[in-house]
Design an enzyme around this catalytic site. Structure first.
Site, mmCIF file in Angstrom:
data_model
loop_
_atom_site.group_PDB
_atom_site.id
_atom_site.type_symbol
_atom_site.label_atom_id
_atom_site.label_comp_id
_atom_site.label_asym_id
_atom_site.label_seq_id
_atom_site.Cartn_x
_atom_site.Cartn_y
_atom_site.Cartn_z
ATOM 1 N N ASP A 17 2.973 13.940 14.323
ATOM 2 C CA ASP A 17 3.123 13.904 12.863
ATOM 3 C C ASP A 17 1.760 13.980 12.183
ATOM 4 O O ASP A 17 1.433 13.166 11.309
ATOM 5 C CB ASP A 17 3.855 12.638 12.443
ATOM 6 C CG ASP A 17 4.428 12.738 11.025
ATOM 7 O OD1 ASP A 17 4.603 13.872 10.535
ATOM 8 O OD2 ASP A 17 4.699 11.696 10.420
ATOM 9 N N GLY A 49 10.181 6.054 4.855
ATOM 10 C CA GLY A 49 11.504 5.941 5.462
ATOM 11 C C GLY A 49 11.558 4.986 6.625
ATOM 12 O O GLY A 49 12.634 4.491 6.963
ATOM 13 N N LYS A 54 1.862 -2.727 9.089
ATOM 14 C CA LYS A 54 2.995 -1.825 8.896
ATOM 15 C C LYS A 54 4.228 -2.526 9.429
ATOM 16 O O LYS A 54 4.326 -2.818 10.629
ATOM 17 C CB LYS A 54 2.773 -0.494 9.608
ATOM 18 C CG LYS A 54 3.907 0.500 9.348
ATOM 19 C CD LYS A 54 3.451 1.936 9.537
ATOM 20 C CE LYS A 54 4.486 2.911 9.018
ATOM 21 N NZ LYS A 54 3.995 4.301 8.969
ATOM 22 N N LEU A 88 0.818 -1.214 0.000
ATOM 23 C CA LEU A 88 0.000 0.000 0.000
ATOM 24 C C LEU A 88 0.847 1.257 0.000
ATOM 25 O O LEU A 88 0.419 2.302 -0.497
ATOM 26 C CB LEU A 88 -0.930 0.018 1.220
ATOM 27 C CG LEU A 88 -1.935 -1.124 1.327
ATOM 28 C CD1 LEU A 88 -2.732 -1.012 2.609
ATOM 29 C CD2 LEU A 88 -2.881 -1.122 0.119
#
Length: 737
Positions: A133, A20, A39, A16
């Site tokens: 973030d 980094g 992930k 997907l």
């Protein structure tokens, strides 16, 4: 290989995205028979023990967030040397892609999207978790809601762990795609909830205008723009944007964190006000009505207690009728600002004589949130030397036994163990699920454990044999358990999905059947199964009222188990986690996780009468009062420490380091020692209260979450959630018969 690579229990189906830090896959979870998003972080990240520790801590905190606009994390860990997160697979696209494809959004749609992100952020901030973030690529729009934008905020559990210092800014893989949204203080390695609000302001500006806040190139130029340039003005960039949003962006993106909104909900509220005014044709620049919002917001995010409100409970709304002496608003304000109530152990005005009544510290919390396990410490204090009989009988007999009957002659008195500076393991006993919290019956024979997971239950365990006697199904996801001083009822906090209410279930311990529930008056987040009711305390005197902290609402609910109804609600500073009462029940001590303080309440007036500052970023968690009422001890989950408070003056008299992640604390009945379980440290610490030193750290299980002592002080029972067991220790020596 994509399209069939086996990764532990997952079959990675398609890639997907790649960044980094790692890669995100659409995957099939073979064990759970479901599609998920996995992930997988870069291999070298697991080699850094500090990163690994922070990653697991933040992931645990994020996994326990239950706001409907936070992407749910199913599990996390390490497979074949690779750290990973297993998350819900969202069928849709991210906001970054939407902005690329469609350009600027209608103001109504932008406000609706930002409001949902604000709800997610406030939920995280109340738990002490800072995202760090917030950017369009981390904001997901679920297409399963057809013509409506249902928004998720993603990547909790990674962002905080990946950027623990300003040095991380020099690593391009950390800052790429994030610099455009970074708050000024983040360039110095500092980030609290205000940084997330700044970033959300940047996102909002981009939604309104279709442009980045600062259109400059390169790290030095972007850093200078964020730290020195005035906030951008959306109505100048795009004349169709109502000028009222200029002030909203200016405040959200203020250079000084203290000048920004105190909560994301406040930010979203101001944006909605501007939208409503412009829709009515009152915009100074855009007289045309703006189309109504197309986004459905599941829950209107509650506004957390602001700095001013944290120091002034009178500014918050009080609720329902109160069986205790009424206090009007003027008196309530006076009590808080300049205590003048009944004299308590700290002098006039209650505990501490009105010390530390100023504003609470700003919640610049860069610490994780944890599953806030509840304790029966206060209940244990109640059990020893207090009555469950009527008031007249209690007055005549002066004290009562643990069973609630008038105290027998001294020679028949039940012996109390002499606590020891060390402990020995009696045995480790399996449970039928993950035990979250534990309470011990007044006769010391049974332990009651809340079991979470697919089959929520209240488990009854025989302490002598360590055998499970029965699992009693709970009507909703359970969290904290306590036992009445008489032992006739166990109380369990859970979420009643049918009523969308947070309640206290009452179980008849003679029949091991639930016979009712006490409504708290608090509604849970829609779509959430998380119980926001944590470490409650039971009053030692009739009618044995329950004092239940509600972290989500920033209140302590006072409940009557006899009438099974709420009788009062006490506003407190943000994120109350735990309540402990003095042995006479006159005062309550409440830990406030995010502000880093202890709030003191007078139970005769149900008013806040003082506070004790502990410190920012340490996350006060569990608290207990000594059997003689002279000493208060609380553990700091993120501070890895225990704080000692003199109850006469309500001042801190010492702090002692502990292993990582202290979760709950309990006093020995003789008061000489205390016991703390450490979640990350996988241990139980024994504290000598005369020297305030740890005398032993005895091994415990994975995710040690709760400790409770038998009323005679001879045994300690520790619940280990991930290990799915309890460990019973010998901690005290009983006198010879």
């Amino acid at each position: 290989m994509v399209g069939g690579e086996e990764f532990g229990p997952y079959r990675l189906q398609r890639l997907l995205g790649r960044g980094g830090m790692g890669e995100v896959f659409a995957a099939y979870d073979v064990g759970q028979d479901r599609e998920v998003a996995v992930k997988r972080l870069l291999a070298h990240m697991a080699d850094d023990p500090d990163f690994q520790k922070r990653f697991k801590r933040e992931s645990r905190a994020a996994a326990r967030l239950r706001n409907p606009h936070v992407v749910p994390i199913h599990t996390y860990g390490e497979i074949d040397g690779r750290l990973f997160l297993d998350m819900r697979l969202v069928n849709g696209c991210d906001l970054e892609r939407l902005l690329v494809e469609e350009g600027r959004l209608r103001a109504s749609r932008a406000v609706a999207i930002v409001s949902q992100v604000a709800s997610a952020l406030d939920a995280a901030h109340r738990d002490g978790l800072v995202h760090r973030d917030v950017k369009p690529s981390n904001i997901l729009l679920d297409r399963d809601f057809s013509d409506e934008d249902f928004v998720y905020l993603a990547d909790f559990g990674i962002t905080r762990a990946s950027s623990g210092s300003s040095a991380a800014l020099t690593a391009s893989h950390v800052v790429v795609g994030s610099l455009q949204y970074m708050a000024p203080e983040q360039f110095d390695g500092v980030a609290g909830p205000e940084a997330d609000i700044y970033s959300l302001g940047c996102v909002f500006y981009q939604c309104l205008t279709g442009a980045l806040p600062f259109e400059v190139d390169g790290f030095p130029s972007l850093m200078k723009a964020h730290t020195e340039a005035a906030p951008p003005v959306p109505s100048l960039r795009c004349r169709e944007v109502p000028s009222g949003f200029d002030d909203v962006i200016a405040r959200a993106m203020a250079k000084d964190p203290a000048d920004r909104y105190t909560s994301a909900a406040e930010f979203a509220k101001d944006a909605r006000v501007v939208l409503d005014r412009s829709s009515a044709g009152h915009s100074a620049r855009d007289g045309a009505a703006v189309p109504p919002a197309s986004t459905r917001i599941l829950t209107d995010p509650p506004t957390p207690v602001s700095d001013a409100e944290a120091g002034d409970p009178a500014s918050a709304a009080t609720v329902v009728t109160d069986r205790r002496p009424p206090t009007d608003d003027a008196d309530r304000t006076a009590v808080v600002a300049t205590p003048s109530g009944p004299t308590g152990p700290g002098g006039p005005g209650g505990p501490g004589g009105g010390r530390n009544q100023g504003k609470s510290r700003r919640g610049m919390v860069a610490a994780l949130a944890v599953v806030l396990v509840a304790a029966v410490v206060a209940a244990l204090v109640v059990i020893v030397g207090n009555s469950d009989t009527d008031t007249d009988t209690a007055a005549a007999s002066s004290e009562a036994t643990a069973t609630g009957a008038p105290r027998p002659p001294a020679e028949e008195e039940k012996p109390i163990a002499v606590s020891r500076p060390d402990a020995s393991l009696v045995g480790t006993f399996p449970t039928n699920g993950e035990p979250e919290t534990v309470a011990v019956s007044p006769d010391g024979k049974s332990a009651y454990l809340t079991i979470t997971g697919d089959r929520p239950a209240l488990e009854v365990l025989d302490i002598a044999s360590g055998q499970v006697l029965q699992d009693v199904p709970v009507p909703g996801p359970p969290y904290f358990v306590g036992v009445s001083p008489s032992g006739e009822h166990a109380y369990v906090t859970y979420y009643d999905k049918t009523q969308q209410q947070l309640v206290i279930g009452t179980m008849d311990t003679r029949l091991n059947e639930f016979d009712g529930a006490i409504p708290t008056g608090q509604r849970a987040d829609q779509g959430s199964a998380l119980t926001w009711l944590f470490g409650f305390a039971i009053a030692p005197k009739e009618p044995h009222l329950l004092y239940v902290p509600n972290m989500n609402a920033s209140t302590v609910s006072v409940l009557d188990p006899e009438s099974r109804a709420p009788v009062a609600e006490i506003p407190t500073p943000a994120s109350p986690h735990w309540v402990a009462l003095t042995p006479d029940g006159r005062y309550g001590y409440v830990t406030n996780h995010v502000p880093g303080q202890i709030t003191i309440i007078d139970t005769t007036t149900n008013a806040v009468v003082g506070s004790v500052p502990i410190g920012p970023g340490v996350a006060p968690h569990s608290i207990a009062v000594s059997p003689d009422g002279k000493l208060v001890e609380e553990v700091n989950y993120d501070g890895d420490s225990v704080t000692f408070i003199d109850a006469a003056s309500n001042t801190v008299i010492g702090t002692t380091p502990l292993p990582e992640g202290p979760q709950s604390i309990a006093f020995a009945p003789d008061g000489a020692h205390s016991y703390v379980v450490n979640e990350d440290g996988k241990s139980m610490s024994i504290i000598d209260n005369r020297t305030r030193q740890v005398t032993q750290n005895v091994p415990a299980g994975d995710d040690a979450s709760m400790v409770a002592l038998t009323p005679d002080g001879s045994r300690a029972v520790v619940a280990n959630k991930e290990s799915k067991n309890v460990m019973i220790y010998d901690v005290g020596t009983l006198p010879p018969h």
